[in-house]
Design a protein around this motif. Structure first.
Motif, PDB file in Angstrom:
ATOM      1  N   HIS A  52     -42.008  19.134  -7.195  1.00  0.00           N
ATOM      2  CA  HIS A  52     -40.631  18.846  -6.754  1.00  0.00           C
ATOM      3  C   HIS A  52     -40.640  18.000  -5.491  1.00  0.00           C
ATOM      4  O   HIS A  52     -41.695  17.692  -4.934  1.00  0.00           O
ATOM      5  CB  HIS A  52     -39.801  20.121  -6.639  1.00  0.00           C
ATOM      6  CG  HIS A  52     -40.350  21.191  -5.726  1.00  0.00           C
ATOM      7  ND1 HIS A  52     -40.695  20.961  -4.410  1.00  0.00           N
ATOM      8  CD2 HIS A  52     -40.588  22.514  -5.955  1.00  0.00           C
ATOM      9  CE1 HIS A  52     -41.107  22.094  -3.865  1.00  0.00           C
ATOM     10  NE2 HIS A  52     -41.069  23.039  -4.785  1.00  0.00           N
ATOM     11  N   SER A 112     -39.873  18.631  -2.470  1.00  0.00           N
ATOM     12  CA  SER A 112     -40.350  19.187  -1.199  1.00  0.00           C
ATOM     13  C   SER A 112     -41.874  19.130  -1.087  1.00  0.00           C
ATOM     14  O   SER A 112     -42.408  18.596  -0.120  1.00  0.00           O
ATOM     15  CB  SER A 112     -39.849  20.622  -1.024  1.00  0.00           C
ATOM     16  OG  SER A 112     -40.265  21.115   0.217  1.00  0.00           O
ATOM     17  N   HIS A 130     -34.944  20.544  -3.952  1.00  0.00           N
ATOM     18  CA  HIS A 130     -34.902  21.211  -2.653  1.00  0.00           C
ATOM     19  C   HIS A 130     -34.004  20.490  -1.642  1.00  0.00           C
ATOM     20  O   HIS A 130     -33.216  21.123  -0.952  1.00  0.00           O
ATOM     21  CB  HIS A 130     -36.313  21.381  -2.099  1.00  0.00           C
ATOM     22  CG  HIS A 130     -37.038  22.553  -2.705  1.00  0.00           C
ATOM     23  ND1 HIS A 130     -37.455  22.572  -4.010  1.00  0.00           N
ATOM     24  CD2 HIS A 130     -37.388  23.751  -2.179  1.00  0.00           C
ATOM     25  CE1 HIS A 130     -38.039  23.736  -4.261  1.00  0.00           C
ATOM     26  NE2 HIS A 130     -38.015  24.465  -3.169  1.00  0.00           N
ATOM     27  N   ASP A 163     -44.852  25.092  -6.532  1.00  0.00           N
ATOM     28  CA  ASP A 163     -43.841  25.965  -5.939  1.00  0.00           C
ATOM     29  C   ASP A 163     -44.221  27.404  -6.229  1.00  0.00           C
ATOM     30  O   ASP A 163     -44.717  27.718  -7.322  1.00  0.00           O
ATOM     31  CB  ASP A 163     -42.455  25.669  -6.547  1.00  0.00           C
ATOM     32  CG  ASP A 163     -41.351  26.419  -5.806  1.00  0.00           C
ATOM     33  OD1 ASP A 163     -40.712  25.801  -4.942  1.00  0.00           O
ATOM     34  OD2 ASP A 163     -41.142  27.613  -6.096  1.00  0.00           O
ATOM     35  N   SER A 164     -43.947  28.275  -5.282  1.00  0.00           N
ATOM     36  CA  SER A 164     -44.410  29.661  -5.435  1.00  0.00           C
ATOM     37  C   SER A 164     -43.720  30.414  -6.578  1.00  0.00           C
ATOM     38  O   SER A 164     -44.242  31.423  -7.038  1.00  0.00           O
ATOM     39  CB  SER A 164     -44.218  30.428  -4.126  1.00  0.00           C
ATOM     40  OG  SER A 164     -42.847  30.602  -3.874  1.00  0.00           O
ATOM     41  N   HIS A 165     -42.554  29.928  -7.014  1.00  0.00           N
ATOM     42  CA  HIS A 165     -41.887  30.635  -8.119  1.00  0.00           C
ATOM     43  C   HIS A 165     -42.252  30.090  -9.504  1.00  0.00           C
ATOM     44  O   HIS A 165     -41.583  30.392 -10.501  1.00  0.00           O
ATOM     45  CB  HIS A 165     -40.364  30.641  -7.913  1.00  0.00           C
ATOM     46  CG  HIS A 165     -39.955  31.615  -6.844  1.00  0.00           C
ATOM     47  ND1 HIS A 165     -39.297  31.256  -5.706  1.00  0.00           N
ATOM     48  CD2 HIS A 165     -40.181  32.949  -6.747  1.00  0.00           C
ATOM     49  CE1 HIS A 165     -39.120  32.325  -4.946  1.00  0.00           C
ATOM     50  NE2 HIS A 165     -39.647  33.367  -5.559  1.00  0.00           N
ATOM     51  N   ALA A 219     -33.576  28.730  -0.015  1.00  0.00           N
ATOM     52  CA  ALA A 219     -34.801  28.380   0.713  1.00  0.00           C
ATOM     53  C   ALA A 219     -34.459  27.703   2.047  1.00  0.00           C
ATOM     54  O   ALA A 219     -35.284  27.003   2.626  1.00  0.00           O
ATOM     55  CB  ALA A 219     -35.684  27.488  -0.153  1.00  0.00           C
ATOM     56  N   TYR A 274     -32.155  25.343   2.773  1.00  0.00           N
ATOM     57  CA  TYR A 274     -31.828  23.914   2.761  1.00  0.00           C
ATOM     58  C   TYR A 274     -30.311  23.716   2.783  1.00  0.00           C
ATOM     59  O   TYR A 274     -29.569  24.520   2.228  1.00  0.00           O
ATOM     60  CB  TYR A 274     -32.387  23.233   1.502  1.00  0.00           C
ATOM     61  CG  TYR A 274     -33.896  23.176   1.457  1.00  0.00           C
ATOM     62  CD1 TYR A 274     -34.583  22.038   1.883  1.00  0.00           C
ATOM     63  CD2 TYR A 274     -34.635  24.256   0.996  1.00  0.00           C
ATOM     64  CE1 TYR A 274     -35.969  21.979   1.842  1.00  0.00           C
ATOM     65  CE2 TYR A 274     -36.023  24.212   0.957  1.00  0.00           C
ATOM     66  CZ  TYR A 274     -36.682  23.074   1.381  1.00  0.00           C
ATOM     67  OH  TYR A 274     -38.046  23.025   1.344  1.00  0.00           O
ATOM     68  N   ARG A 293     -35.588  36.169  -2.402  1.00  0.00           N
ATOM     69  CA  ARG A 293     -36.298  36.534  -1.159  1.00  0.00           C
ATOM     70  C   ARG A 293     -35.315  36.688  -0.019  1.00  0.00           C
ATOM     71  O   ARG A 293     -34.390  35.879   0.106  1.00  0.00           O
ATOM     72  CB  ARG A 293     -37.258  35.407  -0.753  1.00  0.00           C
ATOM     73  CG  ARG A 293     -38.422  35.292  -1.643  1.00  0.00           C
ATOM     74  CD  ARG A 293     -39.363  34.192  -1.198  1.00  0.00           C
ATOM     75  NE  ARG A 293     -40.461  34.193  -2.132  1.00  0.00           N
ATOM     76  CZ  ARG A 293     -41.184  33.142  -2.449  1.00  0.00           C
ATOM     77  NH1 ARG A 293     -40.953  31.980  -1.849  1.00  0.00           N
ATOM     78  NH2 ARG A 293     -42.160  33.238  -3.329  1.00  0.00           N
ATOM     79  N   ARG A 337     -35.038  33.005   6.517  1.00  0.00           N
ATOM     80  CA  ARG A 337     -35.237  32.095   5.382  1.00  0.00           C
ATOM     81  C   ARG A 337     -33.938  31.362   5.014  1.00  0.00           C
ATOM     82  O   ARG A 337     -33.958  30.185   4.708  1.00  0.00           O
ATOM     83  CB  ARG A 337     -35.763  32.883   4.182  1.00  0.00           C
ATOM     84  CG  ARG A 337     -35.795  32.089   2.873  1.00  0.00           C
ATOM     85  CD  ARG A 337     -36.387  32.928   1.761  1.00  0.00           C
ATOM     86  NE  ARG A 337     -36.180  32.337   0.465  1.00  0.00           N
ATOM     87  CZ  ARG A 337     -36.985  31.454  -0.123  1.00  0.00           C
ATOM     88  NH1 ARG A 337     -38.067  31.041   0.507  1.00  0.00           N
ATOM     89  NH2 ARG A 337     -36.724  30.971  -1.307  1.00  0.00           N
TER      90      ARG A 337
END
Ligand SMILES: CC(C)[C@H](C(=O)O)[C@@H](O)C(=O)O
Length: 425
Positions: free
Chosen positions: A35, A37, A66, A120-122, A363, A365, A382, A387
């Motif tokens: 993505h 970011s 993002h 991305d962590s997800h 996140a 943004y 999260r 955050r």
């Protein structure tokens, strides 16, 4: 040798007939998702320094989500750079049409048995389709983009079985918050989490995606669900070809590291208190908790299914005075479908403000970030300190049902009485 679903996919991707937990193998990726970011702006300097191009541009999908819609100068520059890179590299590019984890399957890019990395962590979201998908950082991603390969330590499988059926007003988010509360954010031990049981099988794909996505909050590497007729139907509708789903089932006698059995019918609406998804408790643990902002957004909280659930609560009701309800549909397609079904009109009539199809404040943004001392209830994944905005803000996580009910009540509220009552005439 009997193998789990994770082992079968990794064996195929690494050209072996079998693999077992703990082995380190090199696997070829079927797809890499990046993505705006963590993508071009991070990987291109590395590729340039190495003097290499993409291993296979047809196996790279880029999605801007993002920094969309580009609320400030820095964000706009990143989006421009992302667009230029997409044009130059000739990769599949989705620009501002939704959050990567939702757009990737929606556009037919995933199918069972694939081995996929995401920047991305997800990224475990892809596990809902029976693909082995996991998140990597930008440096690792640069290596993948250059070579088409990545090393992986074959994980153990942690089986999470939900027996019975969920009650009305209970959603996949409640399942995940309950698991975070019970197993902790490291309960997945960076292994392959796999969800199973009647409650999981009865869920549609978008709810399954929430489970797989939040395997990240459990600390799992991925969050698999064995593909079935529901998976195949979704993929066909998205324009993909599911292949033979019977190839991508774990063997019944494969070794499992842990097997957790839970009762879906007993699950109550969950709320996770600041500042961790693991702070989850039944909704009635928060008897007098006023909220300033209610946020229906993100890849785990604003897909069509989530919007539809929030609208069941909001139909004929108004957001409490002094509360701001923000709705950021997870993809343009989901928003269009919700509009066609009258769901977007329900939000408008209830007094919600609709934001762009992007990651947004989930996140941190964009312009809607939470201010000092704000208490927010959010359908996102999260609630780490700071955050979603100011470090002094407090975020409670809950399902779209519970977020919507809390927006109406002005305080954290159980959605079930409102569902039972129906909307005012
Ligand atoms: C910015 C991005 C790299 C990050 C992630 O990887 O998760 C974000 O999407 C998030 O949800 O925290």
């Amino acid at each position: 040798m009997p193998m789990t679903l994770a082992e079968k996919i990794i064996a195929r991707a690494s050209g072996r007939s079998a693999v077992s937990p703990g082995e380190i193998v090199t696997a070829r990726v079927d797809l890499a998702m990046i993505h705006d970011s963590g993508g071009p702006r991070r990987v291109e300097p590395i590729l340039k320094r190495l003097g290499v191009g993409l291993f296979d541009r047809s196996k790279v999908v880029l999605i801007s989500d993002h920094f969309v819609p580009g609320d400030d100068e820095a964000g706009r520059e990143i989006l421009d750079l992302t667009r230029r890179w997409a044009a130059e590299k000739q990769v599949a590019f989705y620009d501002g049409v939704g959050i990567c984890h939702v757009v990737l399957p929606e556009r037919g890019h995933l199918k069972p048995g694939m081995f996929v990395v995401g920047g991305d962590s997800h990224s475990p979201t892809g596990g809902a389709f029976g693909a082995y998908m996991f998140g990597v950082g930008a440096t690792e991603m640069a290596g993948v983009l250059a070579t088409g390969e990545i090393w992986i330590r074959v994980p153990e499988t942690i089986l999470i079985e939900w027996r019975g059926r969920l009650g009305d007003g209970i959603a996949a988010k409640d399942i995940m918050l309950a698991l975070c509360g019970r197993l902790g954010m490291d309960g997945g031990r960076y292994q392959a989490v796999q969800y199973t049981g009647e409650a999981i099988e009865s869920l549609g794909m978008q709810e399954r995606m929430t489970l797989s996505n939040m395997a990240a909050e459990l600390g799992g590497q991925t969050g698999l669900i064995a593909p079935d007729a529901t998976t195949a139907a979704y993929i066909r509708e998205a324009g993909g070809e599911p292949g033979d789903i019977s190839d991508w089932q774990g063997d019944a006698d494969a070794a499992i590291a842990e097997h957790h059995v839970l009762d879906a019918a007993a699950l109550q609406p969950q709320v996770a208190a600041p500042h961790s998804p693991a702070n989850a408790a039944d909704v009635d643990a928060y008897p007098d908790t006023p909220v300033d902002v209610a946020y229906i957004g993100a890849c785990t909280g604003a897909k069509y299914v989530d919007l539809e659930r929030a609208a069941r609560i909001l139909r004929g009701r108004k957001v409490a005075s002094g509360v701001q309800l923000l709705v950021a549909p997870a993809s343009r397609r989901d928003q269009e479908r919700a509009a066609a079904d009258g769901i977007m009109a329900v939000f408008e009539e209830a007094g919600a403000k609709v934001l762009t199809n992007a990651c947004g404040i989930c996140a941190g943004y964009g312009n809607a970030r939470l201010g000092e001392d704000i208490t927010c209830i959010s359908s996102t994944a999260r609630n780490f300190k700071g955050r979603m905005g100011a470090a002094s803000s407090r975020v409670y996580l809950a399902s779209p049902f519970t977020v919507a009910a809390s927006a109406v009540a002005g305080r954290i509220a159980d959605p079930r009485p409102m569902l039972a009552e129906g909307g005012p005439a």
